[in-house]
Design an enzyme around this catalytic site. Structure first.
Site, PDB file in Angstrom:
ATOM      1  CE  LYS A 119       8.532 -11.736  70.973  1.00  0.00           C
ATOM      2  NZ  LYS A 119       7.165 -11.231  70.988  1.00  0.00           N
TER       3      LYS A 119
ATOM      4  CG  ASP B 184       4.943  -9.515  69.288  1.00  0.00           C
ATOM      5  OD1 ASP B 184       5.816  -8.637  69.152  1.00  0.00           O
ATOM      6  OD2 ASP B 184       4.749 -10.104  70.362  1.00  0.00           O
TER       7      ASP B 184
END
Ligand code: NAI
Length: 336
Positions: free
Chosen positions: A173, A207
């Protein structure tokens, strides 16, 4: 092969049930072992120790270098620092390795899952450094060090090379956590470019990576990630192959290794004799390979594969009615 001395941590909840079943299978398969049984978790407190991870337990693993561990219960929001976090940090068990594979006889949405999660096991948000800055405001520190990110990246590439795997994908991330996850990516890229250019390498924001995994896991191979992401993605991947009863794991360091299933102590089914011991039996097969007991490892693997393929003695989580011991008996019955 010579006699092994292995530390056994039965753990909490379903831990004693699945460790007992696994010990029986190992004995029936002919492993020559002396078990050094020591507590951790709530069980350690029950036995009068003043810590969930007694120094004796840690010292025994340091001395004997290998442990088979049942899950332990970690209270939410209070109490001692997690046994698992302590154990992994104290013994420098920096690599959690979790193979996730489709099993013949276990029907799931996908038939061709063959993933390995390599999780950094000592830092990230699990460093356990939390502070209340002022009442009502707390911080939790995410630690990334170049040394640990490089070490886990090198481990993953070496693992991929030895196991003839094709590609490493880093889940990250770094679009948000630019410094910490950015450092993780820098280290992984450098190891790829400088030491293992023959292994394919790519990166995916976590994600989107999770979405890709549940759409088509066959597109991925070895997944490399920091601590918290590895924890979450392990359970997600378990769901692709039949659940937590089917995914083994190991915690590897340079000086010791602790083998345990991915699942927890499952308090909802503890004490009823219905837990699936397969994940710990599979973890014990990883342990046998680590101990160069490949013949016994192969024997046990073939035996549980045969039981699963036959489908008559599956535990409830896999749609059957067998209890923990009944499943272990079935595996023992297939040992050749
Ligand atoms: P869990 O993995 O214990 O259970 C999640 C669900 O999966 C439950 O419905 C449980 O019944 C089922 N399940 C898990 N293992 C199973 C098995 N072998 N056979 C059949 N069903 C199984 O996760 P949960 O409930 O989030 O955590 C319970 C406790 O375990 C917590 O205190 C947690 O901190 C601890 N934990 C410990 C771990 C370890 O020691 N390595 C790992 C994960 C959680």
């Amino acid at each position: 092969m010579s006699k092994h001395t292995i530390v056994l941590i039965p753990g909490d909840g379903i831990g004693p049930e699945v460790t007992r079943a696994t010990q029986r299978v190992l004995a029936a398969a002919g492993l020559d072992v002396e078990w050094v049984e020591l507590p951790a978790g709530a069980t350690a407190l029950d036995q009068g120790y003043d810590n969930v991870l007694p120094a004796r337990t840690v010292a025994a693993i340091q001395a004997h270098k290998v442990a088979l561990k049942g899950p332990v219960t970690t209270p939410v929001g209070k109490g001692f620092k997690s046994v698992n976090v302590q154990l992994r940090q104290k013994l420098k068990l920096y690599a959690a390795v979790r193979p996730v594979r489709s099993l013949a006889g276990i029907k799931t949405r996908f038939e061709n899952v063959d993933l390995v999660i390599v999780r950094e096991n000592t830092e990230g948000l699990y460093s356990g450094i939390e502070n209340e800055i002022v009442p009502g405001v707390v911080t939790s520190l995410k630690v990334a060090s170049e040394a640990a990110c490089t070490r886990i990246s090198r481990y993953a590439f070496r693992y991929a090379t030895r196991r003839h795997r094709k590609r490493i994908t880093v889940f990250h991330k770094a679009n948000i956590m630019k410094l910490s996850d950015g450092l993780f990516l820098d280290c992984a890229r450098r190891i790829h470019e400088e030491e293992y250019p023959n292994i394919d390498y790519d990166e995916v924001i976590i994600d989107a990576g999770c979405m890709k995994l549940v759409q088509d896991p066959s597109k991925m191979d070895v997944l490399l990630m920091e601590n918290l992401y590895g924890d979450l993605v392990s359970d997600l991947c378990a769901g692709l192959v039949g659940g937590l009863g089917c995914v083994p794991g190991s915690n590897i360091g340079d000086d010791a290794a602790v083998f345990e299933a991915v699942h927890g102590s499952a308090p909802d089914i503890a004490g009823r004799g219905i837990a699936n011991p397969l994940a710990l039996i599979m973890s014990s097969v990883m342990m046998l390979n680590h101990l160069h007991e490949d013949e016994i490892a192969n024997k046990i693997r073939s035996a549980y594969d045969a039981v699963l393929a036959e489908g008559k003695s599956l535990t409830r989580d896999l749609g059957g009615n067998a209890g923990t011991e009944e499943f272990a008996d079935a595996v023992m019955g297939k040992l050749k």
